[in-house]
Design an enzyme around this catalytic site. Sequence first.
Site, PDB file in Angstrom:
ATOM      1  N   HIS A  99       0.847  -1.184   0.000  1.00  0.00           N
ATOM      2  CA  HIS A  99       0.000   0.000   0.000  1.00  0.00           C
ATOM      3  C   HIS A  99       0.887   1.239   0.000  1.00  0.00           C
ATOM      4  O   HIS A  99       1.782   1.368   0.826  1.00  0.00           O
ATOM      5  CB  HIS A  99      -0.894  -0.013   1.259  1.00  0.00           C
ATOM      6  CG  HIS A  99      -1.955   1.051   1.269  1.00  0.00           C
ATOM      7  ND1 HIS A  99      -1.678   2.382   1.463  1.00  0.00           N
ATOM      8  CD2 HIS A  99      -3.297   0.972   1.116  1.00  0.00           C
ATOM      9  CE1 HIS A  99      -2.799   3.072   1.424  1.00  0.00           C
ATOM     10  NE2 HIS A  99      -3.792   2.246   1.216  1.00  0.00           N
ATOM     11  N   HIS A 123      -0.637   2.312  11.714  1.00  0.00           N
ATOM     12  CA  HIS A 123       0.347   3.376  11.570  1.00  0.00           C
ATOM     13  C   HIS A 123       0.481   4.182  12.853  1.00  0.00           C
ATOM     14  O   HIS A 123      -0.505   4.416  13.563  1.00  0.00           O
ATOM     15  CB  HIS A 123      -0.125   4.321  10.441  1.00  0.00           C
ATOM     16  CG  HIS A 123       0.931   5.251   9.930  1.00  0.00           C
ATOM     17  ND1 HIS A 123       0.614   6.412   9.262  1.00  0.00           N
ATOM     18  CD2 HIS A 123       2.284   5.206   9.994  1.00  0.00           C
ATOM     19  CE1 HIS A 123       1.731   7.036   8.917  1.00  0.00           C
ATOM     20  NE2 HIS A 123       2.755   6.316   9.349  1.00  0.00           N
ATOM     21  N   HIS A 167      -3.286   4.216  14.833  1.00  0.00           N
ATOM     22  CA  HIS A 167      -4.574   4.222  14.131  1.00  0.00           C
ATOM     23  C   HIS A 167      -4.479   3.260  12.951  1.00  0.00           C
ATOM     24  O   HIS A 167      -3.410   2.747  12.630  1.00  0.00           O
ATOM     25  CB  HIS A 167      -4.938   5.628  13.651  1.00  0.00           C
ATOM     26  CG  HIS A 167      -3.875   6.278  12.819  1.00  0.00           C
ATOM     27  ND1 HIS A 167      -2.771   6.903  13.365  1.00  0.00           N
ATOM     28  CD2 HIS A 167      -3.727   6.389  11.470  1.00  0.00           C
ATOM     29  CE1 HIS A 167      -2.005   7.384  12.406  1.00  0.00           C
ATOM     30  NE2 HIS A 167      -2.561   7.074  11.236  1.00  0.00           N
ATOM     31  N   HIS A 195      -6.343  11.806  14.521  1.00  0.00           N
ATOM     32  CA  HIS A 195      -5.302  10.912  15.016  1.00  0.00           C
ATOM     33  C   HIS A 195      -4.031  11.739  15.119  1.00  0.00           C
ATOM     34  O   HIS A 195      -3.438  12.118  14.106  1.00  0.00           O
ATOM     35  CB  HIS A 195      -5.104   9.723  14.068  1.00  0.00           C
ATOM     36  CG  HIS A 195      -6.354   8.943  13.830  1.00  0.00           C
ATOM     37  ND1 HIS A 195      -6.699   8.445  12.596  1.00  0.00           N
ATOM     38  CD2 HIS A 195      -7.358   8.596  14.675  1.00  0.00           C
ATOM     39  CE1 HIS A 195      -7.856   7.800  12.687  1.00  0.00           C
ATOM     40  NE2 HIS A 195      -8.267   7.886  13.942  1.00  0.00           N
ATOM     41  N   GLU A 222      -3.209  13.795  11.839  1.00  0.00           N
ATOM     42  CA  GLU A 222      -4.142  13.624  10.732  1.00  0.00           C
ATOM     43  C   GLU A 222      -5.579  13.895  11.177  1.00  0.00           C
ATOM     44  O   GLU A 222      -6.113  13.210  12.060  1.00  0.00           O
ATOM     45  CB  GLU A 222      -4.049  12.199  10.184  1.00  0.00           C
ATOM     46  CG  GLU A 222      -2.651  11.797   9.731  1.00  0.00           C
ATOM     47  CD  GLU A 222      -2.539  10.327   9.365  1.00  0.00           C
ATOM     48  OE1 GLU A 222      -3.533   9.592   9.561  1.00  0.00           O
ATOM     49  OE2 GLU A 222      -1.466   9.909   8.900  1.00  0.00           O
TER      50      GLU A 222
END
Length: 463
Positions: free
Chosen positions: A305, A348, A384, A378, A354
């Site tokens: 990803h 992460h 998260h 977050h 964020e």
Amino acid sequence: MAMEEQQPPPAPAPPDLRYLSGLGNSFSSEAVPGSLPVGQNSPLVCPLGLYAEQLSGTSFTTPRARNLRTWMYRIKPSVTHEPFYPRKPTNERLVGEFDRATTVATPTQLRWRPANVPLHPGLDFIDGLYTVCGAGSSCLRHGYAIHMYAANKSMDGCAFCNADGDFLIVPQQGRLFITTECGRLLVSPGEIVVIPQGFRFAVDLPDGPSRGYVSEIFGTHFQLPDLGPIGANGLASPRDFLSPTAWFEQDHHPGYTIVQKYGGELFTATQDFSPFNVVAWHGNYVPYKYDLSKFCPFNTVLFDHGDPSVNTVLTAPTDKPGVALLDFVIFPPRWLVAENTFRPPYYHRNCMSEFMGLVYGIYEAKADGFLPGGASLHSCMTPHGPDTKTYEATISRAGANEPFRLSGTLAFMFESSLIPRVCRWALDSPCRDLDYYQCWIGLKSHFSHDNGGVPAAGADEKE
């Protein structure tokens, strides 16, 4: 019998509008032919008896490649107004200084359900705007604020001016018809609009009640991100950003009010004319809008990803290369084709913070609870990632290697290198999802280990 309160009627449908294409261009626009001076900016007498006025978005000596300014030719100069006074009533839910007196630091993962637009009349864009979190100081010219808005009334007889920074507005419900000194823009959900620092503007609601998200940056401006090895094309194309064309009104407006946000506080001054009296203008410091469906996303085509930075639409850089004061990142419809890969975002912990919002659809990492018009935060180094339902559904999905088109969704993220402090009313809001953490509690261990009796690495060995 008590009468039911009535919604104010929607603003009239806006007319067809013309736009100027390009981001960072130097434009010129005339509402009346011949109203722009030729060969100079400030002649002794301007054409048609207009006043010349410059609006500077950067210091005079900022290097030319980053220097922002626009010359306006107006019926009366903007200085023609009564003194400013603190606005009464003020909007007590706007914050420009993020410290212990105004906000709270918390590393907890936060999520909010969508706020309902109030049913009672009288809440325009200014009064419907409220701060959720932010960092830094508008007075010290460094930092950012993240706001949301819920309005049910068009601005009438007043204009808003943000002296603190640039607004990037993301409507989620209801179109915004925005009049600025450079002209008019119609902004729909799925589009964004940037109102640079210092511009006077008014917001009408052609569809009635409206809500959405706003980021504000202090001391810098948004720009396109560098493309690096992507090359010359991709992500947001400069040609797809649209700025308004000159439009003006010259009627007498006794008691017209300018509402100025200055140091996070609101002040008002009155004048007898509309601030939208600019007959012509030229320059590169202008409001603009962008249709997010025109974003050209990039994605991995074999495995793993990619990092979300590859979906950056606009960035507000710091002096440190590659580190943003604020990035605006989107997660649009796109193809997922990676093989033998967990395709939703990975788990992460991040040195950046964020704030996420959802314009429509379902976000790929949250099967439940994250709704259009809602939000999440977050913060720096707080863990998260996908919720339990998403994780379990993904690892058990048949045909996980088949190409899949993610459609019907538009999520976004405001990401910053500065640690946000959260407003108390956001923490105490009835829209806050106090059970947000539960979406990860169900994640179970899938660990299995059978090594034929050989001790596990690191295990104590005894003879």
